[in-house]
Design a protein around this motif. Structure first.
Motif, PDB file in Angstrom:
ATOM      1  N   GLY A   1       0.816  -1.228   0.000  1.00  0.00           N
ATOM      2  CA  GLY A   1       0.000   0.000   0.000  1.00  0.00           C
ATOM      3  C   GLY A   1       0.837   1.261   0.000  1.00  0.00           C
ATOM      4  N   TYR A   2       1.996   1.205   0.616  1.00  0.00           N
ATOM      5  CA  TYR A   2       2.853   2.399   0.639  1.00  0.00           C
ATOM      6  C   TYR A   2       3.318   2.768  -0.763  1.00  0.00           C
TER       7      TYR A   2
ATOM      8  N   ALA B   1       1.668   8.934  -2.574  1.00  0.00           N
ATOM      9  CA  ALA B   1       2.479   9.897  -3.340  1.00  0.00           C
ATOM     10  C   ALA B   1       3.733  10.337  -2.590  1.00  0.00           C
ATOM     11  N   GLU B   2       3.726  10.206  -1.255  1.00  0.00           N
ATOM     12  CA  GLU B   2       4.923  10.645  -0.524  1.00  0.00           C
ATOM     13  C   GLU B   2       6.086   9.671  -0.731  1.00  0.00           C
ATOM     14  N   TYR B   3       5.791   8.493  -1.270  1.00  0.00           N
ATOM     15  CA  TYR B   3       6.865   7.514  -1.498  1.00  0.00           C
ATOM     16  C   TYR B   3       7.456   7.717  -2.895  1.00  0.00           C
ATOM     17  N   PRO B   4       8.780   7.825  -2.997  1.00  0.00           N
ATOM     18  CA  PRO B   4       9.405   8.069  -4.307  1.00  0.00           C
ATOM     19  C   PRO B   4       9.024   7.023  -5.343  1.00  0.00           C
ATOM     20  N   ILE B   5       8.800   5.782  -4.913  1.00  0.00           N
ATOM     21  CA  ILE B   5       8.476   4.743  -5.902  1.00  0.00           C
ATOM     22  C   ILE B   5       7.118   5.033  -6.552  1.00  0.00           C
ATOM     23  N   ALA B   6       6.197   5.597  -5.761  1.00  0.00           N
ATOM     24  CA  ALA B   6       4.878   5.928  -6.317  1.00  0.00           C
ATOM     25  C   ALA B   6       5.011   7.064  -7.331  1.00  0.00           C
ATOM     26  N   ARG B   7       5.812   8.060  -6.985  1.00  0.00           N
ATOM     27  CA  ARG B   7       5.994   9.178  -7.926  1.00  0.00           C
ATOM     28  C   ARG B   7       6.702   8.694  -9.190  1.00  0.00           C
ATOM     29  N   ALA B   8       7.684   7.801  -9.012  1.00  0.00           N
ATOM     30  CA  ALA B   8       8.404   7.292 -10.188  1.00  0.00           C
ATOM     31  C   ALA B   8       7.441   6.574 -11.134  1.00  0.00           C
TER      32      ALA B   8
END
Ligand code: FAD
Length: 382
Positions: A343-344, A348-355
């Motif tokens: 879930g993390y 959006a605060e996680y760089p992998i999600a933004r990537a």
């Protein structure tokens, strides 16, 4: 991974780039993403430390150095700091648009434009794409009609990076609509000319700091002295420059994939489930093993092209191969990275999600994966 592509001079340069990224970029990323564009000050700061005009002649403030490996280092360091995907517009300025000016300006144009561009006082955009013509550049309809010592430009461009901040727009126009690709020319349009208008920033799924927008040209009178290269040669100039643009995107995709692997490897050690680090489960170890393997193989190929390019031997087909394969790889790696973060990975605060959202465009701009395969396929001689 040991890399043989850089020498001591490059690594010293990397140190200064890393400091620049840490002080001038990282602290501002969130604010720029919220604002939907970067501050113009970013370009001035980059100009001050010599990041924007490495290949520009020294007499105009540049580094006088055609070695593209220095450009690659900026992309790699932005990737390592999780800010590359925000869409800063620096690569568009330094890797993609500047070479048009360096290679094709007359001495008078070079003196007029290059010092500002190199210093980051003048921001560049490159406007090829139109609402009805993207992959098929020859189908553009923006028209430039010669009228004495001016051209009168009418048309619309879309998806243009740096559109809101740009001072100089290198614009693909039709000067002879009957001549197909031989009727395309490049005009440098100053953004303060009457009849030039910017659209609203386009709402994208990623690259939130990039001021991507439409540009409108309504009877814009542009001096003939702003023609870049010869009239009717614009299509060929664009095709020549696209190889470096594609290599730049391959460098970025590989840097982002490598960073995604690192983020995942760290996370797999620290996150526990069922009493064990998630990296201890065989499936996740295999996922990480595949990410590492594929990313290092991609890096080797990109490094080979960087070396070839530094010798002036970049091959257009190989650049297309690097572009499609590394960008597709980056998406695979980042997508699996989101899954590994659970879930993390969706936060959006996680760089992998933004990537995940930021890198999605890579297989589309600078020539889509399908167009890259067309270029490669055509070279096979069937
Ligand atoms: C964030 C962002 C930034 C951008 N920045 C710029 C910029 O600064 N300057 C600029 O000029 N443009 C820019 N672009 C535009 C970008 O280069 C185009 O979107 C891209 O070239 C694809 O063109 P298109 O969107 O018109 O898609 P189309 O050309 O309509 O393609 C649609 C689909 O058809 C496929 N297709 C097309 N032709 C073929 C073929 N011959 N064989 C097989 N499949 C084919 C494509 O691969 C794609 O899947 C940007 C776009 C985005 C989203």
């Amino acid at each position: 991974m040991q890399r043989a592509v850089y020498d001591a001079e490059h690594e010293a340069y990397r140190d200064s780039v890393r400091r620049f990224v840490a002080t001038e970029v990282v602290p501002h990323r969130e604010r720029w993403e919220a604002a939907g564009r970067v501050d113009r000050e970013l370009f001035r700061a980059a100009g001050k430390v010599g990041l924007l005009g490495i290949s520009a002649p020294e007499e105009h403030g540049g580094g006088g150095n055609a070695d593209f490996r220095f450009n690659a280092i900026l992309n790699e360091e932005l990737g390592a700091a999780d800010v590359l995907g925000a869409g800063l517009g620096l690569s568009l300025q330094a890797d993609i648009a500047l070479p048009y000016l360096v290679d094709h300006c007359t001495p008078e144009q070079a003196a007029r434009w290059l010092p500002g561009v190199v210093a980051g006082e003048a921001i560049l955009a490159l406007a090829m794409t139109e609402p009805g013509a993207g992959s098929d550049v020859a189908a553009i309809t923006t028209r430039a009609v010669r009228d004495g010592e001016h051209y009168v430009v009418n048309g619309t461009k879309t998806f243009i990076t740096n559109a809101l901040n740009a001072d100089l727009v290198i614009t693909a126009v039709k000067t002879d609509p009957a001549a197909g690709r031989k009727g395309i020319s490049l005009l440098v349009v100053e953004a303060d000319r009457a009849g030039f208008r910017r659209g609203a920033k386009l709402a994208k799924v990623g690259q939130h700091a990039a001021d991507t927008a439409e540009l409108f040209f309504d009877d814009v009178r542009v001096p003939a002295a702003n023609l870049l290269g010869e009239e009717g040669r614009g299509f060929y100039l664009m095709m020549n420059h696209l190889s470096q643009e594609r290599l730049a995107v391959a460098v970025q995709a590989t840097a982002q994939a490598r960073r995604a692997y690192e983020l995942c490897a760290e996370y797999a050690k620290s996150r526990e489930a069922f009493g064990s680090p998630i990296g201890s489960f065989q499936h996740n170890r295999f996922v990480l093993a595949e990410m590492k393997t594929e990313t290092e193989i991609a890096q080797s190929y990109v490094d080979r092209l960087l070396l070839a390019h530094s010798r002036g031997e970049l091959d257009a087909v190989e650049a297309a191969q690097a572009k499609w394969w590394t960008t597709e790889l980056c998406q695979r790696v980042v997508d699996r990275g989101v899954q590994l973060h659970g879930g993390y990975g969706y936060m959006a605060e996680y760089p992998i999600a933004r990537a995940w959202t930021d890198s999605r465009i890579q297989t589309i701009y600078a020539g889509t994966t399908e167009v890259m395969k067309e270029i490669i396929g055509r070279s096979l001689g069937f």
